[in-house]
Design an enzyme around this catalytic site. Sequence first.
Site, PDB file in Angstrom:
ATOM      1  N   HIS A   8      -7.828  -5.293   0.380  1.00  0.00           N
ATOM      2  CA  HIS A   8      -6.456  -5.213   0.710  1.00  0.00           C
ATOM      3  C   HIS A   8      -5.785  -5.850   1.857  1.00  0.00           C
ATOM      4  CE1 HIS A   8      -4.208  -1.433   0.319  1.00  0.00           C
ATOM      5  NE2 HIS A   8      -4.175  -0.890   1.644  1.00  0.00           N
ATOM      6  N   TRP A  44      -9.668   0.424  -4.841  1.00  0.00           N
ATOM      7  CA  TRP A  44      -9.307   1.724  -4.129  1.00  0.00           C
ATOM      8  C   TRP A  44      -8.135   1.776  -4.661  1.00  0.00           C
ATOM      9  CZ3 TRP A  44     -11.070   6.829  -3.208  1.00  0.00           C
ATOM     10  CH2 TRP A  44     -10.163   7.024  -2.426  1.00  0.00           C
ATOM     11  N   LYS A  60       3.803   1.882  -2.431  1.00  0.00           N
ATOM     12  CA  LYS A  60       4.835   3.449  -3.276  1.00  0.00           C
ATOM     13  C   LYS A  60       5.701   3.423  -2.757  1.00  0.00           C
ATOM     14  CE  LYS A  60       0.674   4.951  -2.098  1.00  0.00           C
ATOM     15  NZ  LYS A  60      -1.289   4.981  -2.432  1.00  0.00           N
ATOM     16  N   SER A  71       1.100  -0.826  -0.334  1.00  0.00           N
ATOM     17  CA  SER A  71       0.590  -0.449  -0.511  1.00  0.00           C
ATOM     18  C   SER A  71       0.712   1.143  -0.119  1.00  0.00           C
ATOM     19  CB  SER A  71      -1.101   0.062   0.957  1.00  0.00           C
ATOM     20  OG  SER A  71      -1.910   1.294   0.938  1.00  0.00           O
TER      21      SER A  71
HETATM   22  C1  GCU Z   1      -5.371   4.566   1.932  1.00  0.00           C
HETATM   23  C2  GCU Z   1      -4.105   5.339   0.692  1.00  0.00           C
HETATM   24  C3  GCU Z   1      -3.796   4.726  -0.159  1.00  0.00           C
HETATM   25  C4  GCU Z   1      -2.503   4.045   0.715  1.00  0.00           C
HETATM   26  C5  GCU Z   1      -3.266   2.436   1.484  1.00  0.00           C
HETATM   27  C6  GCU Z   1      -3.077   2.816   2.474  1.00  0.00           C
HETATM   28  O1  GCU Z   1      -6.298   4.252   1.315  1.00  0.00           O
HETATM   29  O2  GCU Z   1      -5.969   6.446   0.247  1.00  0.00           O
HETATM   30  O3  GCU Z   1      -3.438   5.458  -1.519  1.00  0.00           O
HETATM   31  O4  GCU Z   1      -2.155   3.033  -0.129  1.00  0.00           O
HETATM   32  O5  GCU Z   1      -4.718   3.814   2.226  1.00  0.00           O
HETATM   33  O6  GCU Z   1      -1.126   2.613   2.578  1.00  0.00           O
HETATM   34  O7  GCU Z   1      -3.317   1.266   3.236  1.00  0.00           O
END
Ligand code: GCU
Length: 452
Positions: free
Chosen positions: A431, A381, A294, A290
């Site tokens: 997720h 998402w 990144k 997540s």
């Molecule tokens: C939120 C955010 C995402 C990210 C995620 C996470 O949902 O919007 O961009 O990847 O958190 O880190 O779990």
Amino acid sequence: MVPYLSMDGRQRRENRFHSPWQRVSRRGGLWGLVLSMVGLPTAWSGTGPNYDEAKVPAYTLPDPLTCLDGTPVRTRRVWEQRRRPEILWLFEEHVYGRAPTRPPGMWWEVIEEDRNALGGRAVRREVSVWLRGDRGGPRMDLLLYLPAAATRPRPVFLGLNFMGNHTVHPDPGIRITDHWVPNDRRGTVVENRATSSSRGVAASNWPVERILARGYGLATVYCGDLEPDFPEGWKLGVRAALSPAGTNHVFAPEEWGAIAAWAWGLSRAMDYLQTDREVDPRGVVLIGHSRLGKAALWAGARDPRFALVIANESGEGGAALTRRRFGERIADLNRRFPHWFCGRYKQYDDREDDLPVDSHELIALMAPRPVYVGSASEDLWADPRGEFLAALEAGVVYRLYGRRGLDVSEMPPIGQSVGQWIGYHIRAGRHDLTAWDWEQYLDFADRHLRPR
Ligand code: GCU
């Protein structure tokens, strides 16, 4: 002007070359053109995120194989000497922001070692890294597990964790972080301080015994050691500590955000791992989930010492194609997490087409190293299809090296791992980073690193 091109002759609805008139109608007709000329957003205009594939607008991706001045990239040399540095620079200036180099005084000390950890299955080591050099400066704690039976240096998975090293396993020997951590619903954190009841709360994301049994080590660092994850968190992290102005620092639009700070920390962890005689420095696999996925992608792009990079459900601002405007969008990121990206990224709220890069180019920055993108079927998402398409499009750069990327042209069925030098799967479910995801990553790492 950045060159745009439809990729590879594989014409898809979502990836077409647009004539000026098509661009006008894509922006919502003449009215859209007027809006865009006066500076108002014109893309997907429904309210809330779009989860309807039919509403994904037509878009054109920047071409990884055309330099900013129009020079085509036909050889590795032109890629490595011109286009790759150019793309890296564009991501730095427009997305993640510029980070400093390694502070000259940085040093570390092994603060704890147990050669008989986890019932004799592991060596556990904890290392404190004094990032600025002085004990008053920021400190990052690295937890390392290695297979006890190892007779030679091991390849190691390295990943940041969300809540502290002691959350990845209930092992009572792991030190509990004394840094700021987010409060959790279960009450294992009290006033942003971890308590012993948070030991092992993230263990389902870190199958330590399984990783060790497969011949790998695991290294992890709490992301909050670099920067706690809230808008003012930078004042407690490296972005303040490494600035002469400290907490009075005023960020220029191209200076680093939190994701770049986390990625920078991964490189500092690599600085240590390279010196650990029980670690194979050519076998360090970056993994992140997540927001930390990144960070893993950005760290892997910047630092070629990482042998393989895995981004699990990294979504928008990670592996997912921004221009699809599916699920989370740039404006959502900037509104909810204003500290993650550089200041300039805010210019691209509702203006995805103006961003000079897209995520297929981020993935391509790993080339020729293996890279793996993981999605989950209910994680809309993060735009699974956008993650797949980015992984697919990155393949053109791997081809310069004679390496096959994804080796498929359509999304694989749920639960099937595909790809040669670029791996991809979409797991059933929500997720998360699960044991099943880890099995795919371990198999992929086996194919490229052969640990046994
Ligand atoms: C939120 C955010 C995402 C990210 C995620 C996470 O949902 O919007 O961009 O990847 O958190 O880190 O779990």
